[in-house]
Write an enzyme that holds these catalytic residues in place. Sequence first.
Site, PDB file in Angstrom:
ATOM      1  N   SER A   1       0.706  -1.278   0.015  1.00 35.97           N
ATOM      2  CA  SER A   1       0.007   0.034  -0.051  1.00 35.97           C
ATOM      3  C   SER A   1       0.920   1.248  -0.182  1.00 35.97           C
ATOM      4  O   SER A   1       2.185   1.156   0.582  1.00 35.97           O
ATOM      5  CB  SER A   1      -0.952  -0.118   1.415  1.00 35.97           C
ATOM      6  OG  SER A   1      -1.685  -1.063   1.303  1.00 35.97           O
TER       7      SER A   1
ATOM      8  N   HIS B   1      -7.310  -0.817   6.248  1.00 34.77           N
ATOM      9  CA  HIS B   1      -6.817  -2.029   6.276  1.00 34.77           C
ATOM     10  C   HIS B   1      -7.026  -2.551   7.743  1.00 34.77           C
ATOM     11  O   HIS B   1      -7.209  -3.778   8.085  1.00 34.77           O
ATOM     12  CB  HIS B   1      -5.606  -2.117   5.874  1.00 34.77           C
ATOM     13  CG  HIS B   1      -5.266  -2.255   4.297  1.00 34.77           C
ATOM     14  ND1 HIS B   1      -5.837  -3.122   3.433  1.00 34.77           N
ATOM     15  CD2 HIS B   1      -4.961  -1.345   3.489  1.00 34.77           C
ATOM     16  CE1 HIS B   1      -5.598  -2.766   2.086  1.00 34.77           C
ATOM     17  NE2 HIS B   1      -5.085  -1.650   2.128  1.00 34.77           N
TER      18      HIS B   1
END
Lengths: 474, 474, 474, 474
Positions: free
Chosen positions: D308, D404
């Site tokens: 990410s 997340h």
Amino acid sequence: PSSPSGLVQAAREAINKAVSKRDSKTSVLAIDEDMRDVCYYYSQLGTEERSDFLIHMATVFSTNHMAVEQLIQQKPQVDIDGNKMEAQRLRWEDRLRQAIQPTYHWIFSQISRLSGGVKFLVDMRQDLLTTLYTKSSDIFLAAALKTMDSTLRELLSLWFTVGLLNVQRITWESPCNMLQKVSEYEAVHPVRNWTDLKRRVGLYRRCFIFTHSCMPNEPLVVLHIFLTSEISCSMAKILKTSRTPSLDESSMKKDCEDPSLINTAIFYSITSTQKGLKGIELGNYLIKRVVHELRAEFPHMTQFSSLSPIPLFVKWLSALLIRAERGELSIFTSDELSDLREHLGTESDSSVYERLRKLFTTNGWVEEEELVNTLQMPLMRLCAHYLYNEKLRGYALDSVANFHLKNGAMMWRINWLADRSPRGLANSCGIMVNYRYFLEDCESQSRTYLESSRIIASDTVVSLARAAAEVMKV
Amino acid sequence: PSSPSGLVQAAREAINKAVSKRDSKTSVLAIDEDMRDVCYYYSQLGTEERSDFLIHMATVFSTNHMAVEQLIQQKPQVDIDGNKMEAQRLRWEDRLRQAIQPTYHWIFSQISRLSGGVKFLVDMRQDLLTTLYTKSSDIFLAAALKTMDSTLRELLSLWFTVGLLNVQRITWESPCNMLQKVSEYEAVHPVRNWTDLKRRVGLYRRCFIFTHSCMPNEPLVVLHIFLTSEISCSMAKILKTSRTPSLDESSMKKDCEDPSLINTAIFYSITSTQKGLKGIELGNYLIKRVVHELRAEFPHMTQFSSLSPIPLFVKWLSALLIRAERGELSIFTSDELSDLREHLGTESDSSVYERLRKLFTTNGWVEEEELVNTLQMPLMRLCAHYLYNEKLRGYALDSVANFHLKNGAMMWRINWLADRSPRGLANSCGIMVNYRYFLEDCESQSRTYLESSRIIASDTVVSLARAAAEVMKV
Amino acid sequence: PSSPSGLVQAAREAINKAVSKRDSKTSVLAIDEDMRDVCYYYSQLGTEERSDFLIHMATVFSTNHMAVEQLIQQKPQVDIDGNKMEAQRLRWEDRLRQAIQPTYHWIFSQISRLSGGVKFLVDMRQDLLTTLYTKSSDIFLAAALKTMDSTLRELLSLWFTVGLLNVQRITWESPCNMLQKVSEYEAVHPVRNWTDLKRRVGLYRRCFIFTHSCMPNEPLVVLHIFLTSEISCSMAKILKTSRTPSLDESSMKKDCEDPSLINTAIFYSITSTQKGLKGIELGNYLIKRVVHELRAEFPHMTQFSSLSPIPLFVKWLSALLIRAERGELSIFTSDELSDLREHLGTESDSSVYERLRKLFTTNGWVEEEELVNTLQMPLMRLCAHYLYNEKLRGYALDSVANFHLKNGAMMWRINWLADRSPRGLANSCGIMVNYRYFLEDCESQSRTYLESSRIIASDTVVSLARAAAEVMKV
Amino acid sequence: PSSPSGLVQAAREAINKAVSKRDSKTSVLAIDEDMRDVCYYYSQLGTEERSDFLIHMATVFSTNHMAVEQLIQQKPQVDIDGNKMEAQRLRWEDRLRQAIQPTYHWIFSQISRLSGGVKFLVDMRQDLLTTLYTKSSDIFLAAALKTMDSTLRELLSLWFTVGLLNVQRITWESPCNMLQKVSEYEAVHPVRNWTDLKRRVGLYRRCFIFTHSCMPNEPLVVLHIFLTSEISCSMAKILKTSRTPSLDESSMKKDCEDPSLINTAIFYSITSTQKGLKGIELGNYLIKRVVHELRAEFPHMTQFSSLSPIPLFVKWLSALLIRAERGELSIFTSDELSDLREHLGTESDSSVYERLRKLFTTNGWVEEEELVNTLQMPLMRLCAHYLYNEKLRGYALDSVANFHLKNGAMMWRINWLADRSPRGLANSCGIMVNYRYFLEDCESQSRTYLESSRIIASDTVVSLARAAAEVMKV
């Protein structure tokens, strides 16, 4: 023959017209038009008229014998050697190859170009086979029709190549018209009604068909499978079991199969639907593809077997009983004979045979338990003999046996009263047989059978067949 | 040839092995295995090796000449007449027909049974055509390869029958891989980028393809159409027009076509993608099917026409200019010659021809307005002559013209500077031609052209062609 | 009530658990788990237990009254004016809006997130409506359940918005499971067997359904249409006509409809299948969409009409006969009465009424021609009265009439013995009625009916109704 | 505001007209017409005009305050107890619930009924969010718009329920328009061209999207996955690796993935495309469904992780450098500072901070190996601090981390120079982070994070973060 009807006349004229354009420089589209007319008129004809038309084709549009003769005369002489000569010969062969091709080869090719044309040819071949059968006494017609048939069969076998066939699974979500056809085509174990049909495509069942790209709504071969955990010895469970969910199962959860109960696939019905494709093997390919699909779905599947009918066993048995009655051979042991006399209420051996023949034309005997028990051993034995020892041109006389043995299956087990339906009793006294597929051995067993025509069977079957031979020898 | 590589060797062995099983009683599945190996090894070969292998096939697996000879010896005598004799002859012909069939006919049939087999054969034929071309000097090899090619072509024409072809419309909603192929196959007017491609399948455009059931992801023929209200005289509008919605149109409403602006379909590109299908006509069928679809969508559509390239006009013109330079014929009027001398800045006539030839190898001339004007009349005239009068074996020399004329189209209009792309200028000085389809007349015009090889053209084209002939005669 | 079963207990615990997480920071996935349990346990419950559970929900998870009270106390004072005050009020209203929302609104939203959740809610509402009906006597429970029902109905009407509904045509090529459902849901004219079903989706018929994206295999509304050339006055033709192709038609050509015979669409059955969607209008949308589809397929279609049942006419008539027997009103003219006395073989008028009531409970009378003729006029008249004059809250009492009139249809024609099936005779003495849709007028007629509750009917119907009123007035 | 344009006027009139019919007995179809007009006019408006219109809606069609007041006055008194009283209260609450619902709630519901209506509302909410942002200074407007936004968001969250969302895999065989959208929506790692796009949906890649039944051609969320055998620490391999088949692989065999090389799924890009769906969680559901699909395809898949971006790290870092320059805190050790002075060619510490700030606005520094080495440790440390310690309302400040962690992932590893693209360097000095999903722990970790806001991170990350805190403390 008698003066043909207007339609036959029209069909003949259309075909003559089309053929006349063959070597002119006409556009293919124009020939297509004519061929469409041919198909239209032909489809209007009755059975007899179709025969007339097919005979017309087979005789008028056969090979041009004169042209062949002439070419043979022109065969290049082999005196000069070398490349030039060879090239000349190749070209001459080319011309001969063209010349010896019957005109109807070209006609069939043209028809195949039409939309629906290939299906038309399949149906036409069915008519052709009928005609061939009815005209077999005329030696010339028989030869002419046979040649046309082999030309057509060869073309069809090119189109019905595996690459153009699609395996499809049929479920209750499949189109209704397909399910209707699957139902109507089922010949081995006729479908009684829609509930019956729904079950045959439902849980613990699989139904696969082959379709052809040319005729996507027509099942060519239909294969029914039962998923279970042991090699089935009877149709009862296959056609009736419904495995209703137990009480404590959720009504929310869709009914579903428990994969842990499945490690065996029973092929209990395989039907080729198109008579016009006789001699073109498709069923074996479907089985092969389906085994592949099943193993993908059930990686732990280990057993594959058919549960197959023996369509002509009773017919064969009747002939045997007549011979036995005449004293030409013995088929029962003396103990068996004495038991049979008792249960059939007769004094003489010879009337035993007669009684049995009559008995097997009806279904009532299956309800008499003692008689059934008495018959079990000798009938199983005779059936094993019929399947294992009786041959036709070296191969198994029984066509179902021959199909599976060619595919590489093993004759596995003979099952007593496996099919108690009227049809099952009438054909084979209810006896059915498992042909088992051991996947790793199929290839080699198929070769063995095809090359040496040796039937590979389990010990049980072999013992039964031997016992039969023993009794009959005596 | 030199010792073949391991792969060629493996391919040969595989094919030999497969053929050896032909007449044994091996199961078809076993032969399939071998053929799969053949295909695998073949696909690994380089160009030269493939040629070697194809020559091996064409020579070793050709017709068994001895067998043919023997059969000819055994021809039944014609002394006895009647049915029996006839039947005998038919059977003998049957045997001869079998014998004269080359072994590779059987090989091809077997390969077609494999999944992907038909596509393999199409590709193999492409290799075969290449080999045939490179080996044409060897008279024997040429004959052997040609025989194999005609066998393969005949088989392919059976499989690529219209009934197995599917017309599909390609839009921006079609699968990306198909659009990529449509883009890459476009040879006539190369696709520049994805925006260009999106336009070619967008508003006022149609793109149709033929696919085959065997290879559903492969466009066999691609046809591009422009929808408009008059017969297009230039590519400019077709490749660039974007018809942006006017300001007062709703941004909510999806952009859409205005059917009232559409009564004409311009076929501006048609491409056959598979070299291995050479000689098997598909393009004409696609045009026919597409016309059908368009009329269903636009019932008021009245005009159908191509806007076609003239691929070899400049090549032909250059040869003509050389001959004119040599004084073998005249191609310009004296006024034209004088104008050309002026614009080309030269004194002598002969250097005019030389200059022009050089000029046409570049694209710059198209920017010089006066020169362009001076050239228009003579080039249009010569082009009409090229298209209308130049023949090959009786038919139009220009292959594009021949294709459309065979389909029954009329040579409608020659268009000056219709394609200003480098390719268009290099091939045909930017000239393009409309072949117009009058649907009711197509059938008869096609026949006229095929039978009498007479080209049907509009008065304008004929006048131009006559004018050219006039000038050249002098 | 009595102590709830283990499953009810489990369902309650699951829902309590889920609700307890509502304001904690639990992930949505965890709440999904709990809700799945709720659905599972609920689906296991019996009818009575479901009622218990629904009452639990409606009472325990209703609005928090205390919170509402408190918020009302906290209403901002309106003494200071201006933006700040307004903003404060808006925020207070927001809080009140949240507070007054019952907890089960949140529960339903959560359930809708599950796969199959929306279908679950539809089924749950069916249970809720049943519960509401059985508990209507308890004033508090009735109010609580009604509030929950209106919350659920509002949510369902959001999901069953037209944008999520798909119109699908059902044919014999549709999936078998869909056809089975279409067959089973048909309540108006029950499907007898699969042949009957095949005809209803066959030539000169259309069957359309609405499905929802959430439950694609469930027909929500089913609409059956007959395609013809005049407004049907009887079911006989619709259910039996088979239009077999005439002899001279080609057997090759697929049977097909002749569009020139079609200019009228008869909606002869419309069924809403989900009781849980009561009060959410879908049928009118389906009719609208289907008219659209039909006009696209048949541009020359000009007539649209229903052929509708009158489900409660006989029930209403029986009550009327009782009142007539009591002399409370007259329903026949004296001539009619005298004829009826004769045909019913009775002397007194009052026994005429009694006899008729009994008569209409059986189907036999329809075979007695003279009686049938005698009854035709008075029954048609009374039926017109029932349909045209009898009202409920201002609108047509007959629910089928009300449905079509709301859609903007006109009461067109009353048809004698249009439905001779046992059901048709028992419900409406076989009388049926056409509601005709004049597309241009639907909008305004619908408004007229909804706003002024005036029924728009043809002159024939109005005359009949007036005649009835005349007789009854006397 | 200034006098509205004609279109705004038209839009207002249309909506006033529709609302006026709300309580009349108008048919729903008539209201649909009006709403269609509203949508049409609205879609024609410019940004400013849309704001005007939305303000009109939010103020004029809000809750009727008077009606609410009145109802509150009518609150039933609680003096009498019992069921009757309770029922009365429920009915009063019902009325209050209706009254407090703003009129635009009904408007939105009506619009949703139109075809394309739900998509219209999604887009309208995007405008609404923009308006809300620009008008936030006006306290009253802000409150009014916010209330309307929450009403609309609630409705949208009902429609965008998981049951109506479809997971679709995107491949090179997907429709071109979908691939184009996937390409254009990709914001994290922009797609360079079609070759790049082809690779991202090709071998060792998966691309999944969510679509809604209402708008099947619009990807709502796009998730890109890389399939590999270890947790990726850099984008280089993901965007460039092409895994070309080795030489000895067959050219016949389609390129394909080797499942034995795959046990890890890297989510390297997840994009929510509809701004109008802000606050409605879909991404987490897509990840959950995709994990499910992947495990079905690769039963041996054991590792799931994101790779990410850290979109605002450099922005945060710059602010930190300013503070460090001012001496407010220290961020480097003295050794690091001395190294940096050397590599940056400066004498003073303070200019180190200034230089670094400038440095991070360009990409050049990444080419200077020594500088890169010197920076690695301190930047990794600071990044860990940023991700692990910096909070917003208790949760991770970094929105990607927050997403997340809420899903239950663990902050697994920080990767130096994992994204060397200009964007990657500008946002986060090229640093990327893996959030790893341990499937069995997700549920509990998600709860831990949501309830206690404790970030679960690997030891490595925690050590780095601690080291950073250590340095900064000093």
